[in-house]
Design an enzyme around this catalytic site. Structure first.
Site, mmCIF file in Angstrom:
data_model
loop_
_atom_site.group_PDB
_atom_site.id
_atom_site.type_symbol
_atom_site.label_atom_id
_atom_site.label_comp_id
_atom_site.label_asym_id
_atom_site.label_seq_id
_atom_site.Cartn_x
_atom_site.Cartn_y
_atom_site.Cartn_z
ATOM 1 N N HIS A 17 -26.121 18.072 -14.504
ATOM 2 C CA HIS A 17 -25.010 18.326 -15.427
ATOM 3 C C HIS A 17 -25.092 19.774 -15.906
ATOM 4 O O HIS A 17 -25.790 20.099 -16.864
ATOM 5 C CB HIS A 17 -25.082 17.346 -16.611
ATOM 6 C CG HIS A 17 -23.930 17.449 -17.566
ATOM 7 N ND1 HIS A 17 -23.559 16.405 -18.388
ATOM 8 C CD2 HIS A 17 -23.059 18.448 -17.850
ATOM 9 C CE1 HIS A 17 -22.517 16.766 -19.120
ATOM 10 N NE2 HIS A 17 -22.213 18.025 -18.829
ATOM 11 N N HIS A 19 -22.422 23.237 -16.078
ATOM 12 C CA HIS A 19 -21.150 23.925 -15.821
ATOM 13 C C HIS A 19 -21.502 25.369 -15.501
ATOM 14 O O HIS A 19 -22.052 26.071 -16.354
ATOM 15 C CB HIS A 19 -20.242 23.868 -17.053
ATOM 16 C CG HIS A 19 -19.967 22.467 -17.508
ATOM 17 N ND1 HIS A 19 -18.838 21.783 -17.136
ATOM 18 C CD2 HIS A 19 -20.692 21.619 -18.284
ATOM 19 C CE1 HIS A 19 -18.863 20.572 -17.679
ATOM 20 N NE2 HIS A 19 -19.979 20.436 -18.373
ATOM 21 N N HIS A 197 -17.147 13.169 -17.669
ATOM 22 C CA HIS A 197 -17.652 13.207 -19.045
ATOM 23 C C HIS A 197 -17.031 12.028 -19.788
ATOM 24 O O HIS A 197 -15.805 11.845 -19.756
ATOM 25 C CB HIS A 197 -17.220 14.493 -19.746
ATOM 26 C CG HIS A 197 -17.987 15.718 -19.323
ATOM 27 N ND1 HIS A 197 -18.106 16.111 -18.014
ATOM 28 C CD2 HIS A 197 -18.667 16.642 -20.060
ATOM 29 C CE1 HIS A 197 -18.834 17.223 -17.960
ATOM 30 N NE2 HIS A 197 -19.184 17.575 -19.188
ATOM 31 N N GLU A 200 -19.037 11.509 -24.986
ATOM 32 C CA GLU A 200 -19.674 12.664 -25.653
ATOM 33 C C GLU A 200 -19.137 12.687 -27.074
ATOM 34 O O GLU A 200 -19.863 12.479 -28.039
ATOM 35 C CB GLU A 200 -19.341 13.963 -24.896
ATOM 36 C CG GLU A 200 -19.970 15.215 -25.508
ATOM 37 C CD GLU A 200 -19.531 16.513 -24.808
ATOM 38 O OE1 GLU A 200 -18.491 16.505 -24.106
ATOM 39 O OE2 GLU A 200 -20.232 17.545 -24.994
ATOM 40 N N ASP A 278 -26.151 21.443 -19.428
ATOM 41 C CA ASP A 278 -24.724 21.506 -19.760
ATOM 42 C C ASP A 278 -24.179 22.944 -19.662
ATOM 43 O O ASP A 278 -23.652 23.324 -18.623
ATOM 44 C CB ASP A 278 -24.469 20.888 -21.134
ATOM 45 C CG ASP A 278 -23.047 20.367 -21.323
ATOM 46 O OD1 ASP A 278 -22.259 20.418 -20.365
ATOM 47 O OD2 ASP A 278 -22.723 19.900 -22.437
ATOM 48 N N ASP A 279 -24.346 23.718 -20.726
ATOM 49 C CA ASP A 279 -23.860 25.108 -20.765
ATOM 50 C C ASP A 279 -24.975 25.979 -21.366
ATOM 51 O O ASP A 279 -24.902 26.387 -22.529
ATOM 52 C CB ASP A 279 -22.600 25.189 -21.637
ATOM 53 C CG ASP A 279 -21.493 24.304 -21.106
ATOM 54 O OD1 ASP A 279 -20.828 24.694 -20.133
ATOM 55 O OD2 ASP A 279 -21.309 23.196 -21.651
HETATM 56 N N1 ADE Z 1 -16.972 21.939 -20.380
HETATM 57 C C1 ADE Z 1 -18.122 22.610 -20.420
HETATM 58 N N2 ADE Z 1 -19.033 21.934 -21.135
HETATM 59 C C2 ADE Z 1 -18.454 20.787 -21.553
HETATM 60 C C3 ADE Z 1 -18.869 19.679 -22.324
HETATM 61 N N3 ADE Z 1 -20.101 19.575 -22.818
HETATM 62 N N4 ADE Z 1 -17.973 18.700 -22.563
HETATM 63 C C4 ADE Z 1 -16.743 18.784 -22.073
HETATM 64 N N5 ADE Z 1 -16.300 19.796 -21.351
HETATM 65 C C5 ADE Z 1 -17.143 20.808 -21.079
HETATM 66 ZN ZN ZN Z 2 -20.662 19.016 -19.668
#
Ligand code: ADE
Ligand code: ZN
Length: 336
Positions: A17, A19, A197, A200, A278-279
């Protein structure tokens, strides 16, 4: 470094996971802004980092989409991917299944080809230089229409043999999986795996929908499934992989405090959880930092960490022979 921290760093793992646009570090953002003559609303790297203070998912997404504006050319996507793979390899990642958001770029007039060819060339280089394998997950933006998602799937047509799965991301609440049922059916009919997703910020009902209406092979996040005992039972029975992202959960206030993160509870319930970043450029750490943060906050054992790494391979979209080879290496590491 403590023993456990070192153990985590060397633990062979997959990242499921991630991005790729969320791995854009402020330093690279500045370099690309200069290279492409794009104005950005920050005077320094420190100012960028100071802006990364979010109270929910949308707060983050606004800044994340704005940051992606510096990505213009094939080489930018190549550089972005290689920067991520270099950090990931240093964290013990041996395989990464990376999401990209084509609409973030095509809506700015960047050709789909520029985006995907840049990423693919970074992926090839990571394999030869770092021994890290990877695959692509094309993620639809759920705040846009289903028709726009169909258009994106059509644009991906010439590259379908180099895309492993489709995903669903962006603003969750108000954009249930149901909205995209037909485009996911079309993607599955073309041989693509499915992830989304769900849970969340959105309710457990969205996780049910992702299972029933999208036919997901795994769930990204899934935290709010914990509110629904029947859903937990179902996820356990189906052996459904959840790609949990501890630092993201904390930064986006899905959990108020890392000390309250439910990862160990999820493990104890028998859920097939994995740990992911994630990011990472926005949430303060790459995958090993996520393992370390949750291990420290929740007192995870070495066994727990090995289970998480094992789940990352068995929950991947790799063929069984590759999974078996990774598990053998993992067992050798854990037993050594
Ligand atoms: N795009 C990038 N990170 C995300 C996240 N955690 N939830 C939804 N969209 C995303
Ligand atoms: Zn994500």
């Amino acid at each position: 470094m403590t023993d456990l921290s070192q153990f985590i760093g060397g633990l062979p793992k997959a990242e499921l996971h991630l991005h790729i646009e969320g791995s854009l570090e402020p330093e690279l953002m500045f370099a690309l802004a200069q290279r492409n003559h794009v104005a950005i609303p920050y005077a320094s790297v420190e100012e960028v980092r100071a802006a990364y203070d979010f109270s929910n998912l949308q707060d983050f997404l606004d800044i994340y989409y704005a940051g992606a504006d510096v990505l213009r050319k094939r080489q930018d996507f190549h550089d972005l991917a290689m920067a991520y793979f270099t950090r990931a390899a240093a964290d013990g990642v041996v395989h990464a299944e990376i999401m990209f958001d084509p609409q973030t770029h095509t809506d700015r007039g960047i050709a789909f080809e520029e985006v995907i060819e840049g990423l693919l060339s970074g992926m090839r280089l990571a394999e030869t230089e770092l021994g890290l394998t990877s695959s692509l997950i094309l993620s639809f933006l759920r705040h846009l229409s289903e028709e726009a998602a169909f258009e994106t799937l059509r644009a991906a047509g010439p590259w379908l043999d180099r895309i492993t799965a489709v995903g669903l991301d962006s603003s969750e609440v108000g954009h249930p999986p149901e909205k995209f049922a037909r485009v996911f059916a079309a993607a599955r009919a073309q041989g693509l795996k499915i992830t989304a997703h769900a849970g969340e910020e959105g309710p457990p009902a969205y996780v049910h929908e992702a299972l029933d209406l999208l036919g997901v092979d795994r769930i990204d996040h899934g935290n709010r499934a914990l509110e629904d005992p029947a859903l937990i039972e179902r996820l356990v029975a189906e052996g459904m992989t959840l790609t949990v992202c501890p630092l993201s959960n904390h930064k986006l206030c899905v959990v108020d405090d890392m000390a309250d993160h439910p990862l160990d509870r999820m493990l104890a319930l028998g859920l097939k959880v994995t740990v992911n970043s994630d990011d990472p450029a926005y949430f303060g750490g790459y995958v090993a930092d996520n393992y370390r943060a949750v291990a420290k906050a929740r007192g995870l054992s070495r066994n727990d960490l090995v289970t998480l790494a094992r789940n990352s391979f068995t929950g991947s979209f790799l063929p069984p022979e590759a999974v078996a080879a990774h598990l053998e290496r993992l067992d050798a590491y854990a037993g050594g």
